[in-house]
Design a protein around this motif. Structure first.
Motif, short mmCIF file in Angstrom:
data_model
loop_
_atom_site.label_atom_id
_atom_site.label_comp_id
_atom_site.label_asym_id
_atom_site.label_seq_id
_atom_site.Cartn_x
_atom_site.Cartn_y
_atom_site.Cartn_z
N PHE A 204 16.32 -70.59 37.58
CA PHE A 204 16.95 -69.84 36.62
C PHE A 204 17.80 -68.57 37.39
O PHE A 204 18.94 -68.21 36.96
N GLN A 205 17.17 -68.06 38.54
CA GLN A 205 18.01 -66.97 39.24
C GLN A 205 19.18 -67.57 39.77
O GLN A 205 20.40 -67.11 39.42
N GLU A 206 19.11 -68.63 40.44
CA GLU A 206 20.28 -69.45 41.13
C GLU A 206 21.29 -69.56 40.00
O GLU A 206 22.50 -69.88 40.25
N ALA A 207 21.02 -70.32 38.83
CA ALA A 207 21.90 -70.64 37.76
C ALA A 207 22.34 -69.49 36.94
O ALA A 207 23.11 -69.71 36.27
N GLU A 208 21.92 -68.41 37.31
CA GLU A 208 22.18 -67.21 36.34
C GLU A 208 22.13 -67.19 35.11
O GLU A 208 22.84 -67.17 34.16
N LEU A 209 20.74 -67.69 34.74
CA LEU A 209 20.55 -68.05 33.24
C LEU A 209 20.59 -66.80 32.31
O LEU A 209 21.15 -66.84 31.25
N LEU A 210 19.93 -65.69 32.76
CA LEU A 210 19.93 -64.58 32.04
C LEU A 210 21.20 -63.80 31.50
O LEU A 210 21.55 -63.58 30.33
N PRO A 211 22.12 -63.81 32.52
CA PRO A 211 23.51 -63.47 32.14
C PRO A 211 24.39 -64.38 31.09
O PRO A 211 24.86 -63.75 30.08
N THR A 212 23.95 -65.86 31.27
CA THR A 212 24.28 -66.72 30.14
C THR A 212 23.77 -66.52 28.97
O THR A 212 24.44 -66.23 28.15
N LEU A 213 22.19 -66.34 28.88
CA LEU A 213 21.92 -65.88 27.41
C LEU A 213 22.31 -64.60 26.90
O LEU A 213 22.48 -64.55 25.78
N GLN A 214 22.63 -63.64 27.65
CA GLN A 214 23.31 -62.40 27.36
C GLN A 214 24.60 -62.71 26.54
O GLN A 214 24.97 -62.00 25.56
N LYS A 215 25.43 -63.58 27.16
CA LYS A 215 26.59 -63.78 26.67
C LYS A 215 26.55 -64.47 25.29
O LYS A 215 27.44 -63.90 24.51
N MET A 216 25.58 -65.38 25.36
CA MET A 216 25.53 -65.95 23.82
C MET A 216 24.91 -64.95 22.90
O MET A 216 25.62 -64.99 21.67
N LEU A 217 24.11 -64.04 23.29
CA LEU A 217 23.75 -63.06 22.25
C LEU A 217 24.87 -61.98 21.63
O LEU A 217 24.90 -61.82 20.56
N GLU A 218 25.73 -62.03 22.78
CA GLU A 218 26.99 -60.89 22.18
C GLU A 218 28.05 -61.56 21.80
O GLU A 218 29.18 -60.77 21.65
N ASP A 219 28.24 -62.74 21.79
CA ASP A 219 29.14 -63.82 21.40
C ASP A 219 29.61 -63.50 19.79
O ASP A 219 28.47 -63.76 18.92
N PRO A 220 30.62 -62.92 19.32
CA PRO A 220 30.76 -62.32 17.92
C PRO A 220 31.09 -63.84 17.08
O PRO A 220 30.66 -63.57 15.93
N VAL A 221 31.40 -64.81 17.76
CA VAL A 221 31.58 -65.92 16.89
C VAL A 221 30.47 -67.04 17.39
O VAL A 221 30.46 -68.27 16.70
N GLY A 222 29.24 -66.80 17.80
CA GLY A 222 28.52 -67.52 18.28
C GLY A 222 27.57 -67.94 16.94
O GLY A 222 27.24 -67.06 16.07
N SER B 259 7.72 -63.19 33.24
CA SER B 259 8.01 -63.44 34.62
C SER B 259 8.53 -61.88 35.01
O SER B 259 9.46 -61.22 34.41
N GLY B 260 7.82 -61.58 36.06
CA GLY B 260 8.30 -60.17 36.52
C GLY B 260 9.51 -60.13 37.02
O GLY B 260 10.26 -59.25 37.02
N MET B 261 10.02 -61.13 37.99
CA MET B 261 11.29 -61.46 38.37
C MET B 261 12.36 -61.45 37.36
O MET B 261 13.40 -60.58 37.43
N MET B 262 12.23 -61.99 36.15
CA MET B 262 13.05 -62.25 35.10
C MET B 262 13.12 -60.92 34.51
O MET B 262 14.13 -60.57 33.88
N LYS B 263 11.97 -60.24 34.32
CA LYS B 263 11.84 -59.19 33.48
C LYS B 263 12.84 -57.80 34.16
O LYS B 263 13.52 -57.03 33.52
N GLU B 264 12.69 -57.80 35.32
CA GLU B 264 13.66 -57.03 36.48
C GLU B 264 15.04 -57.17 36.03
O GLU B 264 15.90 -56.22 35.79
N GLN B 265 15.10 -58.26 36.17
CA GLN B 265 16.79 -58.87 35.75
C GLN B 265 17.20 -58.41 34.20
O GLN B 265 18.38 -57.85 34.19
N MET B 266 16.47 -58.25 33.48
CA MET B 266 16.81 -58.11 32.16
C MET B 266 16.91 -56.63 32.10
O MET B 266 17.93 -56.19 31.42
N ASP B 267 15.94 -55.75 32.79
CA ASP B 267 16.43 -54.44 33.05
C ASP B 267 17.66 -54.16 33.47
O ASP B 267 18.57 -53.19 32.89
#
Length: 560
Positions: free
Chosen positions: A482-500, A518-526
């Motif tokens: 997930f980290q290598e593929a930058e999953l969280l930034p991808t999910l954030q873009k989806m959530l913020e997409d006005p036409v999604g 996941s502690g690692m994922m939680k840190e990245q969310m912050d």
């Protein structure tokens, strides 16, 4: 032998004739006819240029003893394309049409040939013919004189030329033409006659009304009988007839009512013949057989019945025959049939018990994109709702390796999409730790993350759900990917997409719910300030989406 000099004299005599007296005109008309029958070059054009065509039209309208000879002259003239327009302009077609009601078979033959040749490839004239009511008469002639082969041939050719017209089809729909055509098909003396009839049937079969009429009148059975009679030979014309007829049967099965009548609860003659085609050595019949089975398998009750009657082993054997350097179209059609048969849940269980997935995996060797596409779709249908099948296939290293290759099929978007969808389906339907490990080991997680950004909403949702299930089952094995593929930034873009799409955002929130653990994922969310994105969504007008966003926010706040 007639020569061009005598033709000129005859034309001059006819052109100066003021009265259509039989004794005067008959010898001159016979000279014209003899010249035309001798195939004298330019004779037809010279006749047309002479100015006698209106006189010929007048003679036809009088219905005199000259009529038969005049009709024959016009029929021979009209072999030449250059004279057809002059014939129309002189009113010969309108003068000829009434003679289609004659009881004289010779006159009918000449009249039919003349009209057919003059109007060949002339849509405007053909439309006028239909409007003038020739269709019922053509069918009536075939009924009245079914054994007169030259006359039947003229009528069939005329129908062949007119059958593409909607007005002609409407007229034929009221005439029970199927019975006439089937009778003639059974007595066709040669391949040429067969092909004309098959062409007429093919054109008319595009009409849903006529399609059902054909089935009710026994056309498919007639075609099947013809195929049975021609099988085993090697004559190219016969093989062509088999191809046209079997394709026509497949076409007739596209209508729901006509398909059900042919199926006959699995006892129909046509269905039984189709089964025999699957076992034929003739690749065209194999193809038509597989396509026909796919058509029969358009409703659940037929699928269940066919499985009970043992159709699947025949399809599998057929597919195995074509694995290496086989016929791609046969494989494609066979897999389409299997996929349709696997749609009912009860059939999936039975097909899995019968080892279907193991046998079709032999097709993994195929290098043909159409086969790869259908194979992936068939396997995906097989595991839909089937935990055991998804688990077995999801742990198959050979299968996963091939699926990974196809996930990167840059030149074939369809294959790439189906490979990704199968990968997601294996996780979604198995919900199994070992499958998650196998997919992770095969480097499948990055493909699922890429799939989550697809332009197709259904694929995005399938990927997001699969990733949510995988992370809920074993986050430890997933988080590095997930980290290598930058999953969280991808999910954030989806959530913020006005036409999604709302459903995609909902699925993305479901995945984030799993990632919070996941502690690692939680840190990245912050670090991404994901809470702000979630706060915006919690004010969404979509109450379901807003509620889900509130839930994720609460989870993030609790774990802070």
């Amino acid at each position: 032998m007639a020569d061009m000099d005598s033709l000129s004299k005859a034309l001059e005599a006819i052109s100066v004739s003021t009265e259509l007296v039989e004794e005067e005109l008959k010898p001159h008309l016979e000279t014209l006819l003899a010249t035309l029958l001798d195939k004298k070059k330019g004779a037809a054009v010279e006749i047309a240029k002479s100015g006698i065509l209106p006189i010929l039209a007048q003679a036809l309208r009088r219905k005199s003893p000259l009529t038969k000879t005049v009709a024959l002259v016009v029929a021979e003239m009209a072999r030449e394309a250059a004279v057809r327009d002059p014939c129309i302009e002189a009113g010969l077609v309108t003068a000829l049409v009434p003679h289609l009601h004659s009881a004289d078979q010779e006159l009918l033959l000449s009249t039919g040939r003349a009209i057919g040749r003059i109007c060949f490839d002339n849509t405007a004239q053909q439309d006028q013919l239909v409007q003038s009511g020739v269709i019922p008469r053509l069918v009536a002639i075939m009924r009245e004189y079914p054994e007169n082969d030259p006359l039947v041939n003229v009528c069939l050719l005329a129908l062949c030329n007119l059958a593409d017209m909607d007005t002609a089809r409407e007229a034929l729909a009221e005439l029970s033409v199927a019975e006439v055509l089937t009778f003639q098909l059974k007595r066709a003396p040669d391949a040429e006659r067969r092909h004309i009839i098959l062409e007429v049937l093919g054109s008319l079969g595009e009409s849903d009304v006529l399609k059902l009429q054909f089935v009710e009148s026994g056309v498919p059975e007639g075609l099947s009988e013809m195929i049975r009679g021609l099988q085993g030979g090697s004559d190219p014309h016969d093989l062509c007839s088999i191809k046209i007829a079997s394709n026509l049967i497949v076409s007739l099965l596209l209508g729901d009512d006509s398909m059900q009548k042919c199926f006959g609860e699995g006892t129909g003659t046509v269905y039984q013949d189709v089964l025999s085609w699957l076992q034929s050595s003739h690749s065209q019949l194999q193809l038509s057989g597989a396509l026909a089975i796919a058509n029969f398998a358009r409703n659940d009750s037929n699928c269940v019945k066919m499985l009970e009657l043992g159709v699947v082993p025949h399809i599998l054997t057929l597919l195995e025959q074509h694995v290496d350097e086989g016929d791609v179209s046969v494989q494609h059609a066979g897999l389409s049939a299997l996929r349709n048969l696997a749609i009912p849940g009860t059939n999936k269980v039975r097909m899995l018990e019968d080892g279907v997935t193991e046998r079709i995996k032999s097709l993994l060797r195929s290098d043909m994109p159409p086969v790869q596409f259908k194979l992936l779709g068939t396997l995906r249908m097989m595991v839909d709702g089937q935990e055991e099948a998804a688990t077995v296939l999801g742990m198959d290293e050979v299968l996963l390796s091939r699926v990974m290759e196809w996930c990167e099929a840059k030149d074939h978007a369809g294959v790439r999409g189906e490979a990704n969808r199968l990968l997601a389906a294996l996780i979604r339907h198995s919900r199994n730790l070992e499958v998650v490990h196998a997919v992770t080991k095969a480097d499948g997680v990055r493909h699922l993350i890429s799939m989550a950004t697809s332009e197709h909403v259904i694929m995005q949702n399938e990927a997001l759900v699969a990733l949510a299930i995988a992370s809920a089952i074993d986050m430890d094995s997933m988080q590095d990917s997930f980290q290598e593929a930058e999953l969280l930034p991808t999910l954030q873009k989806m959530l913020e997409d006005p036409v999604g799409a709302s459903e995609v955002k909902f699925s993305a929130l479901g995945l984030i719910c799993s990632l919070v653990n996941s502690g690692m994922m939680k840190e990245q969310m912050d670090s991404l300030n994901l809470k702000e994105s979630l706060s915006k969504l919690s004010g969404s007008s979509n109450t379901k989406l807003a509620s889900q966003a509130d839930t994720v926010l609460s989870m993030l706040n609790e774990s802070s």
